[in-house]
Design a protein around this motif. Sequence first.
Motif, PDB file in Angstrom:
ATOM      1  N   ILE A 217       0.850  -1.179   0.000  1.00  0.00           N
ATOM      2  CA  ILE A 217       0.000   0.000   0.000  1.00  0.00           C
ATOM      3  C   ILE A 217       0.887   1.231   0.000  1.00  0.00           C
ATOM      4  CG2 ILE A 217      -1.689   1.331   1.333  1.00  0.00           C
ATOM      5  CD1 ILE A 217      -2.708  -1.352   2.448  1.00  0.00           C
ATOM      6  N   ILE A 218       0.606   2.154  -0.916  1.00  0.00           N
ATOM      7  CA  ILE A 218       1.383   3.387  -1.001  1.00  0.00           C
ATOM      8  C   ILE A 218       0.423   4.558  -0.839  1.00  0.00           C
ATOM      9  CG2 ILE A 218       3.043   4.734  -2.322  1.00  0.00           C
ATOM     10  CD1 ILE A 218       3.671   2.227  -3.913  1.00  0.00           C
ATOM     11  N   LEU A 284     -10.802  -2.283   2.361  1.00  0.00           N
ATOM     12  CA  LEU A 284     -10.558  -2.462   0.925  1.00  0.00           C
ATOM     13  C   LEU A 284      -9.065  -2.383   0.612  1.00  0.00           C
ATOM     14  CD1 LEU A 284     -11.786  -2.834  -1.861  1.00  0.00           C
ATOM     15  CD2 LEU A 284     -12.069  -0.342  -2.022  1.00  0.00           C
ATOM     16  N   LEU A 285      -8.359  -1.461   1.249  1.00  0.00           N
ATOM     17  CA  LEU A 285      -6.913  -1.347   1.051  1.00  0.00           C
ATOM     18  C   LEU A 285      -6.219  -2.661   1.394  1.00  0.00           C
ATOM     19  CD1 LEU A 285      -6.247   2.184   2.603  1.00  0.00           C
ATOM     20  CD2 LEU A 285      -5.800   1.533   0.234  1.00  0.00           C
ATOM     21  N   VAL A 286      -6.553  -3.206   2.547  1.00  0.00           N
ATOM     22  CA  VAL A 286      -5.930  -4.447   3.001  1.00  0.00           C
ATOM     23  C   VAL A 286      -6.305  -5.609   2.078  1.00  0.00           C
ATOM     24  CG1 VAL A 286      -5.910  -6.148   4.871  1.00  0.00           C
ATOM     25  CG2 VAL A 286      -5.778  -3.700   5.396  1.00  0.00           C
ATOM     26  N   GLN A 287      -7.565  -5.677   1.713  1.00  0.00           N
ATOM     27  CA  GLN A 287      -8.041  -6.766   0.850  1.00  0.00           C
ATOM     28  C   GLN A 287      -7.318  -6.779  -0.495  1.00  0.00           C
ATOM     29  OE1 GLN A 287     -12.279  -6.616   0.133  1.00  0.00           O
ATOM     30  NE2 GLN A 287     -12.126  -7.880  -1.689  1.00  0.00           N
ATOM     31  N   LEU A 288      -7.201  -5.622  -1.126  1.00  0.00           N
ATOM     32  CA  LEU A 288      -6.546  -5.540  -2.433  1.00  0.00           C
ATOM     33  C   LEU A 288      -5.058  -5.855  -2.335  1.00  0.00           C
ATOM     34  CD1 LEU A 288      -8.315  -2.312  -3.765  1.00  0.00           C
ATOM     35  CD2 LEU A 288      -8.613  -4.646  -4.645  1.00  0.00           C
ATOM     36  N   GLN A 314      -2.249   2.482   9.804  1.00  0.00           N
ATOM     37  CA  GLN A 314      -2.386   1.610  10.968  1.00  0.00           C
ATOM     38  C   GLN A 314      -3.051   0.295  10.567  1.00  0.00           C
ATOM     39  OE1 GLN A 314      -4.361   4.577  13.604  1.00  0.00           O
ATOM     40  NE2 GLN A 314      -2.869   3.950  15.152  1.00  0.00           N
ATOM     41  N   ALA A 315      -4.048   0.382   9.700  1.00  0.00           N
ATOM     42  CA  ALA A 315      -4.716  -0.829   9.221  1.00  0.00           C
ATOM     43  C   ALA A 315      -3.750  -1.703   8.445  1.00  0.00           C
ATOM     44  CB  ALA A 315      -5.916  -0.457   8.353  1.00  0.00           C
ATOM     45  N   ALA A 316      -2.898  -1.075   7.620  1.00  0.00           N
ATOM     46  CA  ALA A 316      -1.909  -1.829   6.849  1.00  0.00           C
ATOM     47  C   ALA A 316      -0.901  -2.499   7.777  1.00  0.00           C
ATOM     48  CB  ALA A 316      -1.196  -0.909   5.864  1.00  0.00           C
ATOM     49  N   ALA A 317      -0.434  -1.758   8.772  1.00  0.00           N
ATOM     50  CA  ALA A 317       0.550  -2.301   9.710  1.00  0.00           C
ATOM     51  C   ALA A 317      -0.027  -3.480  10.486  1.00  0.00           C
ATOM     52  CB  ALA A 317       1.017  -1.204  10.663  1.00  0.00           C
ATOM     53  N   GLN A 318      -1.268  -3.345  10.937  1.00  0.00           N
ATOM     54  CA  GLN A 318      -1.897  -4.421  11.698  1.00  0.00           C
ATOM     55  C   GLN A 318      -2.102  -5.676  10.862  1.00  0.00           C
ATOM     56  OE1 GLN A 318      -5.446  -2.534  13.141  1.00  0.00           O
ATOM     57  NE2 GLN A 318      -4.331  -1.192  14.560  1.00  0.00           N
ATOM     58  N   ALA A 319      -2.258  -5.492   9.535  1.00  0.00           N
ATOM     59  CA  ALA A 319      -2.437  -6.636   8.640  1.00  0.00           C
ATOM     60  C   ALA A 319      -1.109  -7.183   8.134  1.00  0.00           C
ATOM     61  CB  ALA A 319      -3.319  -6.234   7.453  1.00  0.00           C
ATOM     62  N   GLY A 320       0.005  -6.540   8.523  1.00  0.00           N
ATOM     63  CA  GLY A 320       1.325  -7.009   8.106  1.00  0.00           C
ATOM     64  C   GLY A 320       1.646  -6.727   6.657  1.00  0.00           C
ATOM     65  N   ILE A 321       1.070  -5.686   6.102  1.00  0.00           N
ATOM     66  CA  ILE A 321       1.273  -5.348   4.688  1.00  0.00           C
ATOM     67  C   ILE A 321       2.307  -4.230   4.568  1.00  0.00           C
ATOM     68  CG2 ILE A 321       0.158  -4.401   2.626  1.00  0.00           C
ATOM     69  CD1 ILE A 321      -2.435  -5.689   3.638  1.00  0.00           C
TER      70      ILE A 321
END
Length: 460
Positions: A217-218, A284-288, A314-321
Amino acid sequence: MDYLPIFLNIKNKPVLVVGGGNVAKRKIKLLNEAGAYIKIVANQLCIELSAMHKKNQLEWIATTYQSQQLEKVFLVIVATNSSELNHSIYQDATSRHLIVNVVDEPENCSFIFPAIIDRSPVIIAISSSGTAPVLSQLIREKIEAVLPANLGQIAKIAGDWRNKVKTRFCRLSERRNFWNKAFNGLFASQVTKGQFNEAKLTLDQQLNNANISSGEIILVGAGPGNSGLLTLRALQVMQTADVLLYDYLVSKEILDLSRRDADRICVGKRANNHSTTQEEINSLLVQLAKQGKRVVRLKGGDPFIFGRGGEELQAAAQAGIPFQVVPGVTTALGAAAYTGIPLTHRDYANSVLFITGHLRSDNSITDWSNLTQSDKTLVIYMGSIQAARISSQLIMNGLDPKTPIAVISRGTCQDQKVLIGILKELETLIQHIPTPILLIIGNVVKLHHQLSWYKHNKNE
């Protein structure tokens, strides 16, 4: 095609240069970078060439030209002030089937120097076939601006993996698909950030399991609206996105600069009409990204200034992305500059405060008394709906009702509109200008009429 574009390997090959001035110096610098064995004929050497001679970076073989000096050389470059001598050397060289360049004399050249973009081992050459060298330079500058600085490092690492990829994938189409994913994905991002070990690990993982796709994610700041204020890094990232999630505030001219085959998804939110909730955007960010896609989240202004960019990361970090951030010109800075209102000025304001106009029900936007200092500029994002309350609270807490204000609509865009008034008129002014708007409150607004320079709207 007037010239055949080729790249010559001249490492340790003898190259004859006739001339020792500044023009010759520019060509010799390129030859030296390419590893040529440089022989020079000149009556005298300029300071830089003399220094190179002392360092044994070139051989000064003679002070006057003789045709026998052309024996056993690979190519010839001529940079003298004598047109007659230049033409004579050109004829001598071509009669020996040598390629020759007489600087600034296309009629005496069998090859020409292009404008060069050097991201070794990636080399890009641009030529106008000698007709317009300055145009070639301008084209070079435009192309160079959008190329990542670490492009050469990407190529070097890819070169180390080339045989591994050939061994792993027998079919050319499979190899091409592998490299397309690498150059447009996490590997390239990691190299750009200087994470070389991580980048090599990513290649190994993708090589050992071709079904693994590493998404990322950018978060990208698109600036206040004018495409000319988009950063070079933002443009580079947008052109490699698989999916683009954008807000309503991102202009069409900026969206049109993105990768054409990227999926575009509008996730904009408007006051009292949140078509997509923040939780839905995060999901949606995490899913994609988990699908292995390079997801660019494009936000107006700067993503960390009232853009909820921190929540999305924060959502990306929690999902390990993996994620990265490309800052943008925040709307306050862009709109202020394009309306001729310096946010600080030693005669008017010694500080500036950015706040959001989305007030809580108890009016506790912040300490109102902290906003009413006459030597401070107040910039309010998203202040149209609560304009009446903002105005009354500021006046109630001591700010002069006659304090100058600017109400700016679509700052930096061609349809930018600016209304100037005083604080007690804020509610009325808001009704005569389209959203989205930005409010600037403070004495610096007095400078608008003197410093305003960007006017596209005929009514301004």
